[in-house]
Design an enzyme around this catalytic site. Structure first.
Site, PDB file in Angstrom:
ATOM      1  N   GLY A  10       0.760  -1.420   0.065  1.00  0.00           N
ATOM      2  CA  GLY A  10       0.037  -0.288  -0.296  1.00  0.00           C
ATOM      3  C   GLY A  10       0.753   1.227   0.050  1.00  0.00           C
ATOM      4  O   GLY A  10       2.059   1.283  -0.124  1.00  0.00           O
ATOM      5  N   THR A 103      -8.065   7.040  11.411  1.00  0.00           N
ATOM      6  CA  THR A 103      -8.802   7.780  10.377  1.00  0.00           C
ATOM      7  C   THR A 103      -9.758   8.776  10.978  1.00  0.00           C
ATOM      8  O   THR A 103     -10.347   8.505  12.086  1.00  0.00           O
ATOM      9  CB  THR A 103      -9.692   6.973   9.381  1.00  0.00           C
ATOM     10  OG1 THR A 103     -10.385   7.772   8.576  1.00  0.00           O
ATOM     11  CG2 THR A 103     -10.608   6.040  10.108  1.00  0.00           C
ATOM     12  N   TYR A 127     -16.978   1.630   7.313  1.00  0.00           N
ATOM     13  CA  TYR A 127     -15.474   1.713   7.378  1.00  0.00           C
ATOM     14  C   TYR A 127     -14.995   2.343   8.639  1.00  0.00           C
ATOM     15  O   TYR A 127     -14.075   1.770   9.420  1.00  0.00           O
ATOM     16  CB  TYR A 127     -15.004   2.528   6.055  1.00  0.00           C
ATOM     17  CG  TYR A 127     -13.474   3.062   6.292  1.00  0.00           C
ATOM     18  CD1 TYR A 127     -12.440   2.116   6.094  1.00  0.00           C
ATOM     19  CD2 TYR A 127     -13.253   4.312   6.456  1.00  0.00           C
ATOM     20  CE1 TYR A 127     -11.089   2.393   6.306  1.00  0.00           C
ATOM     21  CE2 TYR A 127     -12.048   4.560   6.601  1.00  0.00           C
ATOM     22  CZ  TYR A 127     -10.904   3.724   6.493  1.00  0.00           C
ATOM     23  OH  TYR A 127      -9.571   4.122   6.631  1.00  0.00           O
TER      24      TYR A 127
END
Length: 284
Positions: A10, A103, A127
């Site tokens: 990633g 996040t 998410y």
């Protein structure tokens, strides 16, 4: 020091391994082929076999809209929550630190006040829920770092900048939302902070995006085309209703960085500077 970095293929994992290696740190990157984080036995075997001093856990399910599909709910939770828990359990047993990336989506995205590191979490989509559960797993063990990031871009993968450049070339015009406010995070800059931080025992929760004034995605797009010399591209501001999505997006992604300052870590450079350096690194 010897590090295990998950999610190596990633954007962030790739940069963390490169940064650590450039400093003479032994960093091993793994992805799903080498260590499936949802397989507790495999996680146990890989981490123990490597005799690591810390785990930097970058692997995650990041397809935000796809996460809203009912048939994928269990899979998303398995990766972001259970997979993280599997790593935490081994780190606990070995008494080594874990660093977990979270996040702004763990907050409800409302208001205009920047989020503090220990504000109440109230995720507004699947998410966000999965990353919140991952945070809870990490917090069950004292030797943890949680770093919340937003609007991520790096060389290794797709991101907003690459999308804007492509659409600008193809269409000559783009419409971009102007009612979601935050700051981007360049993985190259973040990786430097990660390697600095993992070598300390300054455990806790941090916010780390690139510095500078808070902006909208529209502002970001305008600066992208300006710096790329694509001044002929027309950029139209629209509100979020123009782009209905399966997953609700936070309108307020502003995050304070009080804990970075309090613990003596350098903030990431200004996002405009990060963008300028990034554009020199990619082909467009």
């Amino acid at each position: 020091m010897k590090l295990l970095v998950t999610g190596y293929r990633g954007q962030l994992g790739f940069d963390v391994v490169n940064e650590a290696t450039s400093r003479g740190i032994d960093a091993t990157g793994v992805d799903i082929d080498e260590m499936d984080i949802t397989n507790a036995e495999q996680v146990n075997d890989v981490i123990k076999a490597g005799n690591y001093d810390a785990v930097v856990h970058c692997a995650a399910w990041t397809a935000v809209d796809k996460a809203e599909e009912p048939e994928l709910f269990d899979k998303v939770m398995e990766v972001n929550a259970k997979g993280t828990e599997n790593i935490v359990n081994v780190c606990k047993e070995l008494n080594i630190p874990i660093m977990y990336f979270s996040t702004d989506y763990v907050f409800d995205g409302q208001g205009t006040t920047p989020w503090n590191e220990y504000d109440k979490r109230n995720p507004l989509n699947v998410y966000g829920q999965s990353k919140y559960k991952g945070e809870l797993a990490v917090e069950s063990y004292p030797k943890y770092f949680i770093i919340r990031i937003a609007w991520v871009f790096g060389k290794n993968g797709n991101n907003f900048i690459k999308t804007m450049l492509r659409l600008g070339k193809e269409r000559g015009a783009v419409s971009v939302v102007n009612d979601q406010i935050g700051n981007p995070t360049y993985t190259f800059d973040l990786a430097k902070l990660v390697v600095d931080m993992i070598q300390t025992d300054k455990y806790g929760t941090y916010h780390a995006t690139n510095s500078g004034d808070f902006i909208s995605w529209y502002d970001f797009a305008c600066e992208i085309f300006k710096q790329a010399g694509m001044n002929n591209v027309k950029v139209t501001p629209v509100d979020s209703a123009a782009f209905p999505a399966k997953a609700t997006r936070p309108k307020n992604s502003r995050m304070n960085q009080t804990e970075l300052d309090r613990n003596g870590f350098n903030r990431l450079p200004a996002w405009q500077d990060a963008l300028a350096r990034y554009l020199k690194e990619i082909d467009f």
